[in-house]
Design an enzyme around this catalytic site. Structure first.
Site, PDB file in Angstrom:
ATOM      1  N   ASN A 125       0.845  -1.192   0.000  1.00 46.67           N
ATOM      2  CA  ASN A 125       0.000   0.000   0.000  1.00 46.67           C
ATOM      3  C   ASN A 125       0.887   1.252   0.000  1.00 46.67           C
ATOM      4  OD1 ASN A 125      -1.817   2.079   0.524  1.00 46.67           O
ATOM      5  ND2 ASN A 125      -2.219   1.432   2.626  1.00 46.67           N
TER       6      ASN A 125
ATOM      7  N   GLU B  31      -7.032   5.369  17.499  1.00 48.82           N
ATOM      8  CA  GLU B  31      -8.407   5.188  17.050  1.00 48.82           C
ATOM      9  C   GLU B  31      -9.282   4.460  18.079  1.00 48.82           C
ATOM     10  OE1 GLU B  31      -8.573   3.372  13.200  1.00 48.82           O
ATOM     11  OE2 GLU B  31      -7.249   4.856  12.297  1.00 48.82           O
TER      12      GLU B  31
END
Length: 153
Positions: A115, A150
């Site tokens: 990625n 998160e």
């Protein structure tokens, strides 16, 4: 290619954009950065602003044009990654099922590894079966920090 480097809570990071007018790469701390002249553009300034806001816990969703280079399969995996919500995680096997290739967990792992736009395309949200932390191009320490930020760990 335009490139911007900036200091972040994780260390020095970078972002680059090409002639497509979209973000093509995010460089995590320690990643090799091309030896070119840095040039800040409005797009790269916005990418820096959004990345720093995310790392400060002030942004949950990125709004940037993206143009990651990869195979059709890789782009399919990366698009599916963008659907994993902030604070959520998904296993490699589940991600493979979501892209219609239930036996391709290893290939999904390779797509994750390749990625080019980490954090914005949240490959850090992919975990091993049972929630185990597994490989991350930026290192497991950064992956753990992102998941904690998160609230996923």
């Amino acid at each position: 290619m335009d490139l911007i480097l900036f200091d972040s809570p994780l260390g020095w990071m970078g972002a680059s954009a090409g002639e497509s007018g979209a973000i093509e790469r995010v460089y995590l701390p320690g990643a090799p950065v091309p030896r070119i002249m840095c040039r800040e553009t409005p797009l790269l300034a916005e990418a820096r602003r959004q990345l720093l806001a995310y790392l400060a816990g002030e942004l949950r969703e990125f709004n940037l044009p993206l143009s990651p280079a990869g195979t059709q399969f890789q782009r399919q995996v990366w698009e599916e990654l963008r659907k994993v919500p902030y604070g959520g995680t998904v296993s490699y096997g589940e991600l493979a099922r979501r892209v219609g290739r239930p036996k391709a967990a290893r290939a999904v792992g390779q797509a994750n590894h390749n990625n080019p736009i980490p954090i914005i395309v949240p490959c850090h949200r992919v975990v091993g079966s049972g929630g185990a932390l597994t490989g991350y191009a930026g290192g497991l320490e950064i992956k753990e920090k992102l998941l904690r930020l998160e609230g996923a760990r």
